[in-house]
Design a protein around this motif. Sequence first.
Motif, PDB file in Angstrom:
ATOM      1  N   THR A  46       0.845  -1.188   0.000  1.00 38.07           N
ATOM      2  CA  THR A  46       0.000   0.000   0.000  1.00 38.07           C
ATOM      3  C   THR A  46       0.882   1.240   0.000  1.00 38.07           C
ATOM      4  OG1 THR A  46      -0.130   0.003   2.419  1.00 38.07           O
ATOM      5  CG2 THR A  46      -1.928  -1.074   1.242  1.00 38.07           C
ATOM      6  N   ALA A  47       0.331   2.345  -0.459  1.00 37.40           N
ATOM      7  CA  ALA A  47       1.003   3.644  -0.402  1.00 37.40           C
ATOM      8  C   ALA A  47      -0.007   4.637   0.156  1.00 37.40           C
ATOM      9  CB  ALA A  47       1.468   4.087  -1.784  1.00 37.40           C
ATOM     10  N   THR A  48       0.360   5.333   1.226  1.00 36.64           N
ATOM     11  CA  THR A  48      -0.597   6.175   1.949  1.00 36.64           C
ATOM     12  C   THR A  48      -0.114   7.610   2.020  1.00 36.64           C
ATOM     13  OG1 THR A  48      -1.137   4.253   3.321  1.00 36.64           O
ATOM     14  CG2 THR A  48      -1.917   6.398   4.090  1.00 36.64           C
ATOM     15  N   THR A  49      -1.032   8.539   1.753  1.00 34.97           N
ATOM     16  CA  THR A  49      -0.715   9.959   1.853  1.00 34.97           C
ATOM     17  C   THR A  49      -2.018  10.748   1.928  1.00 34.97           C
ATOM     18  OG1 THR A  49       0.575  11.764   0.879  1.00 34.97           O
ATOM     19  CG2 THR A  49      -0.683  10.399  -0.637  1.00 34.97           C
ATOM     20  N   GLU A  50      -1.910  12.053   2.136  1.00 38.32           N
ATOM     21  CA  GLU A  50      -3.071  12.949   2.065  1.00 38.32           C
ATOM     22  C   GLU A  50      -3.019  13.721   0.754  1.00 38.32           C
ATOM     23  OE1 GLU A  50      -3.366  15.526   5.428  1.00 38.32           O
ATOM     24  OE2 GLU A  50      -3.444  13.878   6.877  1.00 38.32           O
ATOM     25  N   VAL A  51      -4.177  13.947   0.163  1.00 36.84           N
ATOM     26  CA  VAL A  51      -4.252  14.722  -1.078  1.00 36.84           C
ATOM     27  C   VAL A  51      -5.269  15.851  -0.884  1.00 36.84           C
ATOM     28  CG1 VAL A  51      -3.619  12.761  -2.517  1.00 36.84           C
ATOM     29  CG2 VAL A  51      -6.027  13.187  -2.053  1.00 36.84           C
ATOM     30  N   ILE A  52      -5.403  16.688  -1.910  1.00 34.55           N
ATOM     31  CA  ILE A  52      -6.347  17.805  -1.834  1.00 34.55           C
ATOM     32  C   ILE A  52      -7.782  17.279  -1.781  1.00 34.55           C
ATOM     33  CG2 ILE A  52      -4.858  19.489  -2.974  1.00 34.55           C
ATOM     34  CD1 ILE A  52      -6.208  18.861  -5.583  1.00 34.55           C
ATOM     35  N   LEU A  53      -8.682  18.120  -1.282  1.00 37.36           N
ATOM     36  CA  LEU A  53     -10.085  17.740  -1.181  1.00 37.36           C
ATOM     37  C   LEU A  53     -10.712  17.560  -2.566  1.00 37.36           C
ATOM     38  CD1 LEU A  53     -11.299  20.117   1.674  1.00 37.36           C
ATOM     39  CD2 LEU A  53     -10.996  17.638   1.817  1.00 37.36           C
ATOM     40  N   ASN A  54     -11.626  16.621  -2.657  1.00 37.13           N
ATOM     41  CA  ASN A  54     -12.432  16.391  -3.857  1.00 37.13           C
ATOM     42  C   ASN A  54     -11.597  16.274  -5.130  1.00 37.13           C
ATOM     43  OD1 ASN A  54     -14.832  16.658  -2.270  1.00 37.13           O
ATOM     44  ND2 ASN A  54     -14.582  18.882  -2.372  1.00 37.13           N
ATOM     45  N   PRO A  55     -10.607  15.395  -5.161  1.00 38.57           N
ATOM     46  CA  PRO A  55      -9.808  15.254  -6.378  1.00 38.57           C
ATOM     47  C   PRO A  55     -10.640  14.688  -7.521  1.00 38.57           C
ATOM     48  CG  PRO A  55      -9.303  13.482  -4.867  1.00 38.57           C
ATOM     49  CD  PRO A  55     -10.206  14.428  -4.118  1.00 38.57           C
ATOM     50  N   SER A  56     -10.376  15.185  -8.708  1.00 41.16           N
ATOM     51  CA  SER A  56     -11.025  14.650  -9.900  1.00 41.16           C
ATOM     52  C   SER A  56     -10.080  13.761 -10.688  1.00 41.16           C
ATOM     53  CB  SER A  56     -11.535  15.791 -10.797  1.00 41.16           C
ATOM     54  OG  SER A  56     -10.472  16.674 -11.127  1.00 41.16           O
ATOM     55  N   LEU A  57      -8.758  14.002 -10.533  1.00 44.45           N
ATOM     56  CA  LEU A  57      -7.745  13.210 -11.211  1.00 44.45           C
ATOM     57  C   LEU A  57      -6.619  12.901 -10.239  1.00 44.45           C
ATOM     58  CD1 LEU A  57      -7.510  15.210 -14.566  1.00 44.45           C
ATOM     59  CD2 LEU A  57      -8.574  12.963 -14.268  1.00 44.45           C
ATOM     60  N   LEU A  58      -6.037  11.708 -10.403  1.00 46.38           N
ATOM     61  CA  LEU A  58      -4.926  11.306  -9.552  1.00 46.38           C
ATOM     62  C   LEU A  58      -3.906  10.571 -10.418  1.00 46.38           C
ATOM     63  CD1 LEU A  58      -3.968  11.179  -6.557  1.00 46.38           C
ATOM     64  CD2 LEU A  58      -5.102   8.954  -6.401  1.00 46.38           C
ATOM     65  N   PHE A  59      -2.618  10.950 -10.280  1.00 43.01           N
ATOM     66  CA  PHE A  59      -1.559  10.353 -11.080  1.00 43.01           C
ATOM     67  C   PHE A  59      -0.415   9.922 -10.176  1.00 43.01           C
ATOM     68  CE2 PHE A  59      -3.689  13.488 -13.691  1.00 43.01           C
ATOM     69  CZ  PHE A  59      -3.843  12.864 -14.921  1.00 43.01           C
ATOM     70  N   VAL A  60       0.281   8.865 -10.594  1.00 38.46           N
ATOM     71  CA  VAL A  60       1.563   8.542  -9.982  1.00 38.46           C
ATOM     72  C   VAL A  60       2.635   9.104 -10.898  1.00 38.46           C
ATOM     73  CG1 VAL A  60       1.646   6.251 -11.095  1.00 38.46           C
ATOM     74  CG2 VAL A  60       3.040   6.714  -9.077  1.00 38.46           C
ATOM     75  N   SER A  61       3.623   9.764 -10.313  1.00 37.48           N
ATOM     76  CA  SER A  61       4.662  10.442 -11.069  1.00 37.48           C
ATOM     77  C   SER A  61       5.958   9.642 -11.015  1.00 37.48           C
ATOM     78  CB  SER A  61       4.887  11.850 -10.498  1.00 37.48           C
ATOM     79  OG  SER A  61       5.898  12.523 -11.218  1.00 37.48           O
ATOM     80  N   LEU A  62       6.437   9.223 -12.173  1.00 40.35           N
ATOM     81  CA  LEU A  62       7.664   8.438 -12.256  1.00 40.35           C
ATOM     82  C   LEU A  62       8.558   8.992 -13.355  1.00 40.35           C
ATOM     83  CD1 LEU A  62       6.107   4.842 -12.037  1.00 40.35           C
ATOM     84  CD2 LEU A  62       7.438   5.964 -10.256  1.00 40.35           C
ATOM     85  N   GLY A  63       9.733   9.503 -12.968  1.00 45.52           N
ATOM     86  CA  GLY A  63      10.694   9.988 -13.951  1.00 45.52           C
ATOM     87  C   GLY A  63      10.158  11.062 -14.865  1.00 45.52           C
ATOM     88  N   GLY A  64       9.307  11.931 -14.346  1.00 46.46           N
ATOM     89  CA  GLY A  64       8.735  13.004 -15.152  1.00 46.46           C
ATOM     90  C   GLY A  64       7.500  12.603 -15.927  1.00 46.46           C
TER      91      GLY A  64
END
Length: 336
Positions: A46-64
């Motif tokens: 698992t990977a756990t963190t806090e993000v902004i409220l009411n996200p519409s899009l979520l990405f994992v960032s790898l090498g740009g």
Amino acid sequence: MTADFELLENVKKIELLAINGTNRMMTTAELERVTIHDACKWIAMTATTEVILNPSLLFVSLGGNHAPIPFEVISTEQKPVVMCISPLFAAENWQNLLVSLHIYKRFGAFMHLYIRSVVSPMLEILKVYEEEGYVTLKPWNRINLLNRDERDFNPNLNVEFRSQAAAQTDCLLRYKEASEFVAFVDLDDLILPRQANNYLNEFRFLAAEHPTVAYFTYSKENTKTRAYKRANVFSIEHVLRSIQYEQTTETGKMIAIPSKVNNTWIHWPHKTVKKLEVEASFNSITHLKHIEMLDGMGVDHDRIPQYRPSTGEEDDEKPLISNKNIKMIEKDFTRY
């Protein structure tokens, strides 16, 4: 997520990008192991963190580069007790399915089932129960790598039991804010409350007696029973009245208090949290290990299955399940 366990040697965190209607935010998520061993090449994490409220899009960032992560907002409608069932595959038998559906309904649990593969008639049965509102069906997909040919490397041959730990963690998180207790069982595992009239009261009793624990484990007692092969004569009552203990055990299963657990392997969490091993004298899982399939025979309507765990505990005043409950379960089944 499911990934090669060697990843954890080099990567401790991943970067996520979250976007809503007005803002975007980069954040760092800590990777945490879920599977407790390296017997299989690919494990649950698992990977756990806090993000902004009411996200519409979520990405994992790898090498740009940014790869989208599909997500959903889950319901917080209260379901006090949830039974998370291991991912189903084509080999499961419909007799176990029907017994589980009606037992868990009778004693107040909601069922969440993951499906890897299933024969069409079994799926049609499940859809009827889903429409009744006390079971949810979720597909549990195979892993498909876009950059590797399966003939060269197939990750599905390198995961434990169809990535069962990932499925259980997914189920735990889905009901984290909606449930008091989440149990993780196989389709042939039955929990029959013995110290209360339903699951909620039995589990609440244990939680009140042991307020610091994060989960309970019920031992698993193997049993044998009989069932009809043909659907037109099948009887849940017959299955229940035929149960006999074999005096052998297997590794038990856990019932988590979701407010205290964030992920779990198949039998217990990787992270050390306080547990309670429930004595068989209190209760245990009735494992329908061996089912003799019959063409047809009469039901012994007088037989009450006795609770005979391998510890030698016997209580003739408290059978495995009461005659009243057997009859009510059969009546509920026959209305379908």
